[in-house]
Structures are given as C-alpha cells and as structure tokens.
Design an enzyme around this catalytic site. Structure first.
Site, short mmCIF file in Angstrom:
data_model
loop_
_atom_site.label_atom_id
_atom_site.label_comp_id
_atom_site.label_asym_id
_atom_site.label_seq_id
_atom_site.Cartn_x
_atom_site.Cartn_y
_atom_site.Cartn_z
N ASP A 106 -2.65 27.47 4.17
CA ASP A 106 -2.47 27.96 2.80
C ASP A 106 -1.00 28.34 2.55
OD1 ASP A 106 -5.17 27.67 2.50
OD2 ASP A 106 -5.61 29.79 2.83
N1 URA Z 1 -8.14 29.64 6.84
C1 URA Z 1 -7.60 30.12 5.69
O1 URA Z 1 -8.26 30.83 4.94
N2 URA Z 1 -6.33 29.78 5.41
C2 URA Z 1 -5.56 29.01 6.23
O2 URA Z 1 -4.39 28.74 5.92
C3 URA Z 1 -6.15 28.52 7.41
C4 URA Z 1 -7.45 28.85 7.69
#
Ligand code: URA
Length: 237
Positions: A106
């Site tokens: 993310d």
């Molecule tokens: N899970 C999440 O919520 N975000 C990420 O970036 C990776 C795994």
C-alpha cells in the site's frame, strides 16, 4: 515474447515475418545462431532469454533482471501513476525497462518490493501452490489480544470477496507491535484483518518475501540486484 518456451521456427516466422521455407533454408545454411552455437532444428525450444541471431543480426537478446527495493512511505506500487512517484521512479532508467512488481505494498506501507521482467519467476512467487510466506512488522493503536491471534490463525471472513483468509501467524513483539506471516496477499489484507477487531494499523513494513529478505544495509528508496542464490531460491520453493 512470453517467458514460456516456443519453437524456433514459430518464433522467427512471427518476429521476422519469414515463411517456413525461408527458416528451413537459413537453418540448412547454418546461419541461425542460438546462444552462440548453430541452431540444430526447426522445433528447437527457445524462450524469452535465449539469444537468437541470424548471421551477425541480433534478433533477440533479453536479459533477466531481478531487483529488491526498500519502498518508502508515500510511493505507489505501480509502474505508472499520474499523481505520485512510483517504485519504478526510484530506479535508474536503464534498470527499470519492462519491469513489473511481484507483490504490491500500500501507499503508506514500507519495506521489501521485488521487481523483475521474468514472468515465470514472479508467477512462482504469487502462485498459491508455492505457499510463499510474506513477513511483515506492524504497529497498531490498541493492544493485541489472544482472540486476535487465534482468529488470524483460523482465518477471517472477508464478505466483499466471500472468502476466509488462509491461516496466518501473528507473533506478538510488545503490546502495540507484532510480526504477521501471510501466505497470500489480498487487497489491504493485514489492515482489514486487524480492522475486523477495530484495531488500526499505524505502520506496516514488509521484512521478507519467501527466502528473500530486506537487507539491513539497504536504506529507504535504495535498491539492488538479487544474488543468483536469491533468484534460484524462489524456484526451489
Ligand atoms: N496488507 C496490507 O494491508 N497492506 C500492505 O501493504 C500489505 C499487506
């Protein structure tokens, strides 16, 4: 050309717009060179990284590329974005050609991102059969109870996709931080798993993907090529 194998004659007919007779003639004249030696048959297997020449003319000479990058916060895990910097923007122009991301993070997550131009290798990483573990360090806004640990282990139902997450390991580090080990990568998976218990994830940092670790000497925004051992280790998983 896809990373799967194809026949030499099919490859040359498509790429060089030759007909079958012309390929046969070039072969008989020993003018087709595969990885430095004369081609021996029309149906000889070639793939994306086979070097192919006709006389001195190089028809194909792709080099596989495997990079690990320390993604900082505020960078998009994509190859293009109209608003924000992407992980590709952190690489040099010559490195970044034709790369794709093997497992996104993310916007505000940090840590290990793998990039490659080898589709077979990245498919192995993301295939559910490979059971490749991804390890994360998380900090959260509330203490993590035993109930949360147990639910990560048994699986949490995601109504939107109508799936239950695969068993995940939650290892408590202290009251507000833990390590999470997943064998899958659904959209915002860790945030949604904690969200199920009204716990907010404040920081999420990926430490490793299968046998490949984020090296301690790599700083935010920096990248390096994987070692031959790291590349092979994925294919052995
Ligand atoms: N899970 C999440 O919520 N975000 C990420 O970036 C990776 C795994």
């Amino acid at each position: 050309m896809p990373s799967i194998r194809t026949r030499l004659d099919r490859f040359l007919i498509e790429k060089e717009h030759l007909n079958n007779r012309e390929v046969r003639l070039l072969l008989a004249q020993k003018r087709i060179i595969i990885d430095g030696t004369n081609a021996h048959s029309m149906n000889q297997a070639v793939h994306k990284y086979t070097k192919i020449q006709i006389d001195q003319k190089i028809i194909q000479n792709n080099r596989p590329c495997y990079i690990k990058l320390y993604k900082p916060k505020g960078i998009v895990s994509a190859t293009k974005d109209s608003k924000h910097k992407t992980v590709i923007d952190l690489l040099t122009a010559s490195e970044s050609k034709d790369l794709h991301i093997a497992g996104r993070l993310d916007f505000n997550s940090t840590g290990l991102i793998l990039l490659t131009n080898d589709g077979r290798w990245s498919r192995k990483l993301s295939s559910p059969e490979s059971d490749i573990e991804k390890r994360y360090h998380v900090t959260v806004d509330k203490p993590i109870s035993q109930k949360v640990i147990d639910s990560f282990n048994t699986g949490i139902y995601f109504a939107f996709e109508n799936i239950t997450t695969r068993p995940a390991l939650l290892i408590i580090k202290d009251e507000y931080s833990a390590e999470v080990i997943l064998k899958e990568g659904k959209y915002h998976q860790i945030k949604r798993m904690f969200g199920h218990f009204q716990i907010e994830v404040l920081n999420l940092h990926r430490l490793s993907i299968g046998p490949i670790e984020l090296d301690h000497d790599l700083h935010e925004g920096e990248s390096k090529h994987l070692s031959p051992e790291e590349i092979d280790s994925v294919l052995k998983e």
